[in-house]
Design an enzyme around this catalytic site. Structure first.
Site, PDB file in Angstrom:
ATOM      1  CB  SER A 143       2.383   8.363   0.355  1.00  0.00           C
ATOM      2  OG  SER A 143       2.788   8.556   1.690  1.00  0.00           O
ATOM      3  NE  ARG A 160      -2.037   0.779   3.930  1.00  0.00           N
ATOM      4  CZ  ARG A 160      -1.881   1.906   4.631  1.00  0.00           C
ATOM      5  NH1 ARG A 160      -0.702   2.164   5.184  1.00  0.00           N
ATOM      6  NH2 ARG A 160      -2.850   2.755   4.774  1.00  0.00           N
ATOM      7  CG  LEU A 161       2.282   4.086  -2.308  1.00  0.00           C
ATOM      8  CD1 LEU A 161       2.247   4.769  -3.667  1.00  0.00           C
ATOM      9  CD2 LEU A 161       3.499   4.555  -1.536  1.00  0.00           C
ATOM     10  CG  ASP A 162       0.770   5.688   4.577  1.00  0.00           C
ATOM     11  OD1 ASP A 162       0.120   4.675   4.904  1.00  0.00           O
ATOM     12  OD2 ASP A 162       1.902   5.946   5.017  1.00  0.00           O
ATOM     13  CE1 TYR A 163      -7.542  10.090   0.728  1.00  0.00           C
ATOM     14  CE2 TYR A 163      -6.825  11.662   2.402  1.00  0.00           C
ATOM     15  CZ  TYR A 163      -7.677  11.318   1.365  1.00  0.00           C
ATOM     16  OH  TYR A 163      -8.670  12.191   0.960  1.00  0.00           O
TER      17      TYR A 163
END
Length: 204
Positions: free
Chosen positions: A47, A42-45
């Protein structure tokens, strides 16, 4: 044949297809994607950057298994002018907090970027402080703890302003604007596997 999708996730997009309030999700940019295709990791919201999606369970397992280390390179804009001492600390490993416990990060490859990378303006833009300069670094790590990069830069005194994952292994964002995607061939994905190290196989 397995499907591999490389997506440039924009800022403030959730790494999921399911709706969550009024936040944008992958479904807003990848409509009609088969239900068996999922993001790897995942990539943070808050990022941005490169995200791999696939229906290949073996690749997903390999890239998510902590026993297999593969490099991820981030372009990080931080508050303040970076000095070599901070870079040395990042390279050697810094102490951060993960789930309330102290954790020492593994060796990294951090480098000051002499010039800001040529990236699209963020929407919404960074909130700058007039009297506080900023700088960019390239940071390559082989682990993926929760919000690790942000915690690492904070640990050496440089809050992260903007975080872009530029590369996974040898695959980069080049040619992809925010919100765009392309299909990758299996040979490209195998390069990621080749760049990883397996503790199970006793590699250093």
């Amino acid at each position: 044949m397995p499907v591999y999708i490389l997506f440039h996730k924009p800022y403030q997009v959730l790494t999921q297809f399911s709706a969550e309030g009024d936040k944008k999700t992958l479904a807003d940019f990848l409509p009609g994607i088969p239900a068996n295709i999922y993001p790897v990791g995942r990539l943070d919201y808050d990022s941005e950057g490169l995200l791999l999606l696939t229906d290949d369970k073996s690749i997903t397992h390999h890239l998510l298994d902590p026993l297999f280390a593969h490099p991820r390179t981030y372009w990080v804009q931080v508050e303040g002018i970076l000095i070599n001492n901070a870079i040395d600390q990042l390279n050697k490993g810094v102490t951060i907090s993960i789930d309330g416990k102290k954790y020492i990060t593994k060796r990294a490859d951090a480098r000051i970027m002499d010039n800001p990378p040529k990236v699209a303006e963020r929407t919404p833009p960074i909130r700058f402080r007039k009297n506080v300069p900023d700088s960019w670094l390239s940071l390559t790590i082989k682990e993926g703890k929760n919000r690790q990069v942000r915690r690492m830069t904070a640990a050496v005194g440089y809050p992260t302003l903007r975080l872009i994952r530029y590369a996974i292994g040898s695959i980069t964002l080049d040619g992809l604007k925010p919100g765009e995607h392309r299909f990758a061939d299996p040979q490209e994905i195998q390069k990621i596997i080749q760049s990883s190290m397996s503790k199970k196989q006793g590699r250093p």
